[in-house]
Design an enzyme around this catalytic site. Structure first.
Site, PDB file in Angstrom:
ATOM      1  N   TRP A 159     -10.262 116.968-118.660  1.00 39.79           N
ATOM      2  CA  TRP A 159     -11.336 116.050-119.064  1.00 39.79           C
ATOM      3  C   TRP A 159     -12.179 115.571-117.885  1.00 39.79           C
ATOM      4  CZ3 TRP A 159     -10.368 112.038-116.002  1.00 39.79           C
ATOM      5  CH2 TRP A 159      -9.048 111.815-115.616  1.00 39.79           C
ATOM      6  N   ASN A 160     -11.783 115.849-116.637  1.00 39.96           N
ATOM      7  CA  ASN A 160     -12.504 115.188-115.536  1.00 39.96           C
ATOM      8  C   ASN A 160     -13.861 115.829-115.229  1.00 39.96           C
ATOM      9  OD1 ASN A 160     -11.137 117.384-114.442  1.00 39.96           O
ATOM     10  ND2 ASN A 160     -10.742 116.390-112.495  1.00 39.96           N
ATOM     11  N   LYS A 183     -10.359 126.084-125.006  1.00 39.46           N
ATOM     12  CA  LYS A 183      -9.805 124.823-125.507  1.00 39.46           C
ATOM     13  C   LYS A 183     -10.247 123.707-124.561  1.00 39.46           C
ATOM     14  CE  LYS A 183      -6.120 122.241-124.938  1.00 39.46           C
ATOM     15  NZ  LYS A 183      -6.756 120.945-125.154  1.00 39.46           N
ATOM     16  N   PRO A 184     -11.224 122.898-124.991  1.00 41.53           N
ATOM     17  CA  PRO A 184     -11.605 121.754-124.150  1.00 41.53           C
ATOM     18  C   PRO A 184     -10.475 120.725-124.159  1.00 41.53           C
ATOM     19  CG  PRO A 184     -13.221 122.166-125.908  1.00 41.53           C
ATOM     20  CD  PRO A 184     -12.010 122.964-126.232  1.00 41.53           C
ATOM     21  N   GLY A 236      -5.813 121.921-114.637  1.00 36.19           N
ATOM     22  CA  GLY A 236      -5.165 120.687-115.080  1.00 36.19           C
ATOM     23  C   GLY A 236      -4.086 120.290-114.104  1.00 36.19           C
ATOM     24  N   SER A 237      -3.133 119.531-114.584  1.00 33.01           N
ATOM     25  CA  SER A 237      -2.088 118.999-113.703  1.00 33.01           C
ATOM     26  C   SER A 237      -1.085 120.091-113.315  1.00 33.01           C
ATOM     27  CB  SER A 237      -1.358 117.870-114.416  1.00 33.01           C
ATOM     28  OG  SER A 237      -0.799 118.358-115.615  1.00 33.01           O
ATOM     29  N   GLU A 258      -5.570 126.310-111.621  1.00 31.45           N
ATOM     30  CA  GLU A 258      -6.228 125.372-110.693  1.00 31.45           C
ATOM     31  C   GLU A 258      -5.616 124.011-110.970  1.00 31.45           C
ATOM     32  OE1 GLU A 258      -8.118 126.233-108.321  1.00 31.45           O
ATOM     33  OE2 GLU A 258      -9.087 128.111-108.873  1.00 31.45           O
ATOM     34  N   LEU A 259      -4.760 123.539-110.058  1.00 33.07           N
ATOM     35  CA  LEU A 259      -3.906 122.381-110.374  1.00 33.07           C
ATOM     36  C   LEU A 259      -4.227 121.162-109.506  1.00 33.07           C
ATOM     37  CD1 LEU A 259      -0.652 124.517-110.780  1.00 33.07           C
ATOM     38  CD2 LEU A 259      -2.378 123.972-112.509  1.00 33.07           C
ATOM     39  N   CYS A 292     -10.031 116.738-108.598  1.00 34.84           N
ATOM     40  CA  CYS A 292      -8.927 117.433-107.934  1.00 34.84           C
ATOM     41  C   CYS A 292      -9.166 117.442-106.434  1.00 34.84           C
ATOM     42  CB  CYS A 292      -8.802 118.846-108.475  1.00 34.84           C
ATOM     43  SG  CYS A 292     -10.327 119.779-108.401  1.00 34.84           S
ATOM     44  N   GLU A 393      -0.054 112.384-106.721  1.00 32.84           N
ATOM     45  CA  GLU A 393      -1.514 112.494-106.756  1.00 32.84           C
ATOM     46  C   GLU A 393      -2.071 111.164-107.277  1.00 32.84           C
ATOM     47  OE1 GLU A 393      -3.128 115.310-109.621  1.00 32.84           O
ATOM     48  OE2 GLU A 393      -4.883 115.596-108.348  1.00 32.84           O
ATOM     49  N   GLU A 470     -11.161 130.608-108.366  1.00 35.82           N
ATOM     50  CA  GLU A 470     -12.423 130.501-109.083  1.00 35.82           C
ATOM     51  C   GLU A 470     -13.508 130.557-108.009  1.00 35.82           C
ATOM     52  OE1 GLU A 470     -12.018 127.090-111.782  1.00 35.82           O
ATOM     53  OE2 GLU A 470     -11.133 128.493-113.226  1.00 35.82           O
TER      54      GLU A 470
HETATM   55  P1  NAD Z   1      -3.504 118.107-118.075  1.00 37.43           P
HETATM   56  O1  NAD Z   1      -2.685 119.107-117.362  1.00 37.43           O
HETATM   57  O2  NAD Z   1      -2.832 116.988-118.741  1.00 37.43           O
HETATM   58  O3  NAD Z   1      -4.408 118.817-119.194  1.00 37.43           O
HETATM   59  C1  NAD Z   1      -5.268 119.884-118.911  1.00 37.43           C
HETATM   60  C2  NAD Z   1      -5.494 120.700-120.177  1.00 37.43           C
HETATM   61  O4  NAD Z   1      -4.262 121.316-120.559  1.00 37.43           O
HETATM   62  C3  NAD Z   1      -5.940 119.898-121.399  1.00 37.43           C
HETATM   63  O5  NAD Z   1      -6.874 120.653-122.132  1.00 37.43           O
HETATM   64  C4  NAD Z   1      -4.644 119.743-122.195  1.00 37.43           C
HETATM   65  O6  NAD Z   1      -4.842 119.565-123.579  1.00 37.43           O
HETATM   66  C5  NAD Z   1      -3.985 121.084-121.932  1.00 37.43           C
HETATM   67  N1  NAD Z   1      -2.524 121.121-122.119  1.00 37.43           N
HETATM   68  C6  NAD Z   1      -1.645 120.083-122.082  1.00 37.43           C
HETATM   69  N2  NAD Z   1      -0.390 120.526-122.293  1.00 37.43           N
HETATM   70  C7  NAD Z   1      -0.469 121.877-122.466  1.00 37.43           C
HETATM   71  C8  NAD Z   1       0.481 122.904-122.692  1.00 37.43           C
HETATM   72  N3  NAD Z   1       1.782 122.639-122.789  1.00 37.43           N
HETATM   73  N4  NAD Z   1       0.044 124.187-122.794  1.00 37.43           N
HETATM   74  C9  NAD Z   1      -1.268 124.480-122.669  1.00 37.43           C
HETATM   75  N5  NAD Z   1      -2.219 123.547-122.457  1.00 37.43           N
HETATM   76  C10 NAD Z   1      -1.834 122.255-122.349  1.00 37.43           C
HETATM   77  O7  NAD Z   1      -4.544 117.600-116.968  1.00 37.43           O
HETATM   78  P2  NAD Z   1      -5.627 116.453-117.071  1.00 37.43           P
HETATM   79  O8  NAD Z   1      -4.951 115.139-117.030  1.00 37.43           O
HETATM   80  O9  NAD Z   1      -6.556 116.746-118.203  1.00 37.43           O
HETATM   81  O10 NAD Z   1      -6.460 116.701-115.705  1.00 37.43           O
HETATM   82  C11 NAD Z   1      -6.132 116.113-114.501  1.00 37.43           C
HETATM   83  C12 NAD Z   1      -5.402 117.070-113.573  1.00 37.43           C
HETATM   84  O11 NAD Z   1      -6.172 118.267-113.395  1.00 37.43           O
HETATM   85  C13 NAD Z   1      -5.212 116.520-112.180  1.00 37.43           C
HETATM   86  O12 NAD Z   1      -3.920 116.827-111.718  1.00 37.43           O
HETATM   87  C14 NAD Z   1      -6.252 117.264-111.343  1.00 37.43           C
HETATM   88  O13 NAD Z   1      -5.959 117.334-109.967  1.00 37.43           O
HETATM   89  C15 NAD Z   1      -6.238 118.591-112.014  1.00 37.43           C
HETATM   90  N6  NAD Z   1      -7.480 119.321-111.736  1.00 37.43           N
HETATM   91  C16 NAD Z   1      -7.444 120.425-110.925  1.00 37.43           C
HETATM   92  C17 NAD Z   1      -8.617 121.087-110.602  1.00 37.43           C
HETATM   93  C18 NAD Z   1      -8.618 122.313-109.722  1.00 37.43           C
HETATM   94  O14 NAD Z   1      -9.599 123.030-109.743  1.00 37.43           O
HETATM   95  N7  NAD Z   1      -7.563 122.572-108.968  1.00 37.43           N
HETATM   96  C19 NAD Z   1      -9.836 120.633-111.107  1.00 37.43           C
HETATM   97  C20 NAD Z   1      -9.842 119.496-111.920  1.00 37.43           C
HETATM   98  C21 NAD Z   1      -8.652 118.850-112.242  1.00 37.43           C
END
Ligand code: NAD
Length: 490
Positions: A159-160, A183-184, A236-237, A258-259, A292, A393, A470
């Site tokens: 979502w960020n 999947k947004p 994501g995380s 990308e975490l 991130c 983090e 990426e």
């Molecule tokens: P999140 O991991 O909670 O969610 C990310 C996405 O994954 C969402 O669409 C969510 O619905 C989906 N998701 C959740 N559980 C899942 C599962 N079991 N299987 C498949 N998909 C699933 O992350 P967040 O809170 O939305 O974003 C913040 C995190 O993202 C931070 O840790 C940040 O550092 C990281 N991030 C990394 C980058 C990068 O490029 N490295 C960029 C932006 C954000």
């Protein structure tokens, strides 16, 4: 005027087979403005049935899209980029309404998305394989190296930065000839759904990109486990990235992950302090610290620590907090109540372990902001490296400052992390800069600069910050597979 009134009725639905698609047994989800709590839209969360429908549609569309000349694929992305830029005003309002960031940052994100589309549209005619002459002594035997698309690729977005992180996957994947299911994040489906419709208005054939709305367990997991999905692009995380990797392992799917990160910024004793202070303020508090690549730890040489700290504190005190729609606001709300709770708990833990608050450390006093997820820009000194702020983090507007003895100490502290995403060093000494660039375990090191990313440069984490890339030509490679062919005379 309230943002919901400015937007009117907002709808977002699954987009499957080139048209909006009603969810049969959906669960309603309210999308609320993080600054006011106002309702912006109600969307329906989907499940396994819609994932299957979308993946099968993308699978059907694949052969035709792969057959489409790469130059045509690029031309469609170019058209879409222009259309998106033409709607910057409307799209930025929608992005701020669902995500919370200041309008100026939303506009920047929309331009970034369009730039990424343009960048890969330009590379469409540059997809290259290889030719190896004289493979062995036999005459007329040579090798060809083919690059071919993978098939259906899933894109799972946080979502960020709902739009720019979508663009990072969409543009290289489509140019390479893949089809997609997106999947947004469950809390930011509005802008990306609209933009994917616009791609189709720009000429993308039905089925090439499909969207399924819903949460991680309901849609994300189903998508990653679907046997017809060849690759998952996930941002994501680290915690969820680990689950995605394990699920993808069941059928040896390709993944780009990308975490998270905990980026260090090293300020040496010969740094241009004023420039470093400005960069630290932008690098930490942009998007309310929810990036991130945000600066998450500052490592200060002792002799300049007091001067840097005073100047940064002065700057941070002046950051205007408020709803993203108000002119001049630099710090919007956090995206969610849970996100704010987490930052509050991390700051609380640091204080219990002896940290001093230099600025902020609490919610703003302004009663007008009480309904939003606001938290003041916060600076802390004397933070215990073993505290939550030192080891986790920090995904919000709070910045710990640490002192270091010298460059070796700074590099050791920078590397003392499970993550390795971004990093920066501020110095006028080329030897120091070179040593840091070589030794810091991170996918990006900026020298006298911070957090600015380029479509031209590959971006990917070291250690638990990710896998694959990426941006750059490397992103195209992550959406292609390599095949060798031996050609002998008949
Ligand atoms: P999140 O991991 O909670 O969610 C990310 C996405 O994954 C969402 O669409 C969510 O619905 C989906 N998701 C959740 N559980 C899942 C599962 N079991 N299987 C498949 N998909 C699933 O992350 P967040 O809170 O939305 O974003 C913040 C995190 O993202 C931070 O840790 C940040 O550092 C990281 N991030 C990394 C980058 C990068 O490029 N490295 C960029 C932006 C954000």
């Amino acid at each position: 005027m309230a943002i919901a009134a400015q937007l009117g009725t907002v709808e977002a639905k699954n987009f499957i087979g080139g048209r909006s698609h009603e969810t049969a047994n959906g669960r309603p989800r309210e999308i609320r403005d993080p600054a006011t709590g106002e309702l912006v839209a109600t969307v329906m969360d989907s499940g396994a049935a819609e994932v299957d429908l979308a993946v099968r549609d993308a699978h059907r569309a694949f052969a035709r899209w792969w057959d489409t000349p790469a130059s045509t694929r690029g031309a469609i992305l170019h058209e879409a980029a222009q259309a998106v830029l033409g709607k910057t005003k409307e799209l930025s309002l929608l992005l701020t309404a669902e995500q919370g960031k200041p309008l100026a940052e939303s506009r920047m994100e929309i331009r970034r998305f369009a730039h990424t589309l343009e960048h890969y549209a330009g590379l469409a005619k540059n997809l290259r394989g290889g030719y190896v002459p004289d493979l062995d002594e036999k005459p007329h035997r040579h090798g060809l190296i083919l690059k071919r698309p993978l098939g259906v690729c899933a894109a799972i977005i946080p979502w960020n930065f709902p739009l720019s992180l979508l663009g990072n996957k969409l543009a290289p994947a489509l140019v390479a000839g893949n089809t997609m299911v997106v999947k947004p994040a469950e809390s930011t489906p509005l802008t990306s759904t609209r933009v994917i419709e616009m791609l189709h208005e720009a000429g993308l054939p039905a089925g090439v990109v499909n969207t399924v709305l819903g949460d991680g367990p309901g849609v994300g997991t189903e998508l990653v486990r679907h046997p017809m999905v060849a690759k998952v692009g996930f941002t994501g995380s680290t915690e969820v990235g680990r689950l995605v990797m394990a699920d993808a392992a069941r059928s040896i799917k390709r993944v780009t992950l990308e975490l998270g990160g905990s980026d260090p910024m090293i300020i040496c004793d010969d740094a241009d302090i004023d420039r470093a202070v400005s960069a630290a303020s932008v690098g930490r508090f942009f998007n309310c610290g929810q990036a991130c690549l945000a600066i998450k730890r500052i490592l200060l040489f002792e002799s300049i620590a007091d001067e840097f700290t005073e100047k940064l504190a002065d700057k941070v005190r002046k950051l205007t907090v408020g709803p993203g729609t108000e002119e001049g606001v630099r710090l919007g709300p956090l995206h969610s109540a849970e996100g704010r709770d987490q930052v509050e708990a991390q700051v609380g833990d640091a204080i219990e372990r002896g940290a001093r608050i230099l600025v902020g450390g609490k919610r703003p006093d302004d009663a007008a902001l009480a309904k939003g997820h606001f938290y003041s820009a916060t600076l802390l000194a004397d933070v215990d490296p073993a505290s939550r702020m030192g080891t986790e983090e920090v995904f919000g507007p709070a910045l710990p400052l640490f002192k270091v003895k010298d460059l070796d100490d700074a590099i050791a502290r920078a590397n003392d992390s499970i993550w390795g995403l971004g990093s920066s060093i501020w110095t006028r000494d080329l030897d120091r800069a070179t040593k840091a660039a070589e030794r810091i375990e991170a996918g990006y090191t900026w020298i006298n600069s911070v957090t600015k990313i380029y479509d031209e440069l590959p971006f990917g984490g070291f250690k638990q910050s990710g896998l694959g890339h990426e941006h750059g030509h490397e992103a195209l490679d992550c959406y292609l597979q390599t095949k060798s062919v031996v050609v002998a005379a008949g």
